[in-house]
Design an enzyme around this catalytic site. Structure first.
Site, PDB file in Angstrom:
ATOM      1  CE  LYS A  83     -41.115 -42.618  33.685  1.00  0.00           C
ATOM      2  NZ  LYS A  83     -41.902 -43.736  33.147  1.00  0.00           N
ATOM      3  CG  ASP A 120     -44.559 -45.141  34.918  1.00  0.00           C
ATOM      4  OD1 ASP A 120     -45.477 -44.449  34.446  1.00  0.00           O
ATOM      5  OD2 ASP A 120     -43.364 -44.795  34.890  1.00  0.00           O
TER       6      ASP A 120
END
Length: 299
Positions: A83, A120
């Site tokens: 990420k 997220d």
């Protein structure tokens, strides 16, 4: 938003020479339910497309992303451990990603630019609300403002930003203290708790969130189960890991009568924006979607 279909069987997936393609990049990636979820939505809404798992080692991440873009993919999800690398690779960063230093959704634009998003955190907060957890931004009756996050990686950054926006006071703990200090320094208002002390301080918090891969099936420490003896009676324990569906941490919390929130809701809610960008349809997160994905846990 597209209306819910009836209960008739899903149509066969349609893949032609014009199919839109996307996938999920991770190492490992075998645990991911994202292919199941996105291909379910593709069938449900009759979209000509496919979504595939893409196991990519960290050292090959940039080459893999450029290769997918060159091959005509519309974009990809990004999971552990990529990420932060995705954040560095993106040409354009949405407001969702800029303060977090991480990206979990890549969109390959027609102009050749790679756009990075971080869904997220908002997906996690949406899953808490869907589970009936009151947050300070929603209700004066919220049970507390203090939250302890385990981990200091990309997911922790995104979750911390969204929880702070929802009115929570966020504290970070991580096995490598320098990583926790770095995260706290980069985001205003965050505090740090030493890893060796957080279990003893659980009585100070209303919400505990595991944002690491500890406890994940196939991960570095699948049996991760810290002591919860010092937890407050009203502590909510959340885990962003969703394979297994009930992690050892959640099982221990449930054994002690604590409320738990699993990672499946976060998966479902964070996926919507990417699906819409890649495939042109805004999918629903509803009981039918959840039931379909849950069925995979017993198969």
């Amino acid at each position: 938003m597209t209306s819910s279909p009836d209960t008739q069987p899903l149509p066969a997936q349609r893949i032609t020479g014009k199919a839109r393609l996307a996938g999920v990049l991770g190492w490992p990636v075998g645990h991911s339910r994202s292919p199941l979820l996105h291909n379910y939505w593709l069938r449900r809404y009759g979209v000509d497309g496919a979504y595939v798992p893409l196991p990519v080692r960290p050292e090959a991440f940039a080459v893999a992303v450029r290769g997918l873009q060159a091959a005509g993919f519309r974009g990809a999800n990004v999971t552990v451990p990529h990420k932060e690398a995705a954040f560095r690779l993106a040409d354009v960063l949405d407001d969702s990603a800029r303060p977090t230093g991480s990206v979990n959704t890549l969109i390959f634009q027609d102009d050749g630019m790679i756009r990075g998003l971080s869904t997220d955190g908002d997906g996690f907060v949406a899953s808490l609300r869907a589970a009936g957890v009151d947050l300070p931004a929603d209700s004066d009756a919220a049970t507390g403002r203090r939250v302890l996050l385990l981990g200091a990686g990309g997911a922790a950054r995104s979750v911390a930003v969204s929880l702070a926006a929802a009115g929570m006071d966020v504290c970070i703990t991580n096995r490598t203290r320098a990583r926790a200090d770095e995260l706290a320094a980069s985001l205003p208002g965050l505090s740090v708790c030493p890893w060796e002390e957080w279990e003893d301080r659980l009585g100070d918090y209303a919400l505990l969130v595991n944002t690491t891969s500890l406890g994940m099936e196939g991960g570095p420490e699948p049996g991760f189960c810290p002591a919860l003896e010092r937890a407050s009676v009203g502590l909510v324990v959340a885990d962003i890991v969703y394979v297994p569906r009930v992690t050892p941490l959640m099982a221990e919390a449930q054994r002690r009568g604590l409320r738990t929130v699993g990672g499946l809701g976060m998966l479902l809610h964070q996926a919507r924006l990417g699906f819409h960008a890649w495939f042109g349809v805004e999918p629903q997160v509803d009981a039918q979607t959840e039931a379909y994905v849950l069925a995979s846990f017993s198969s």
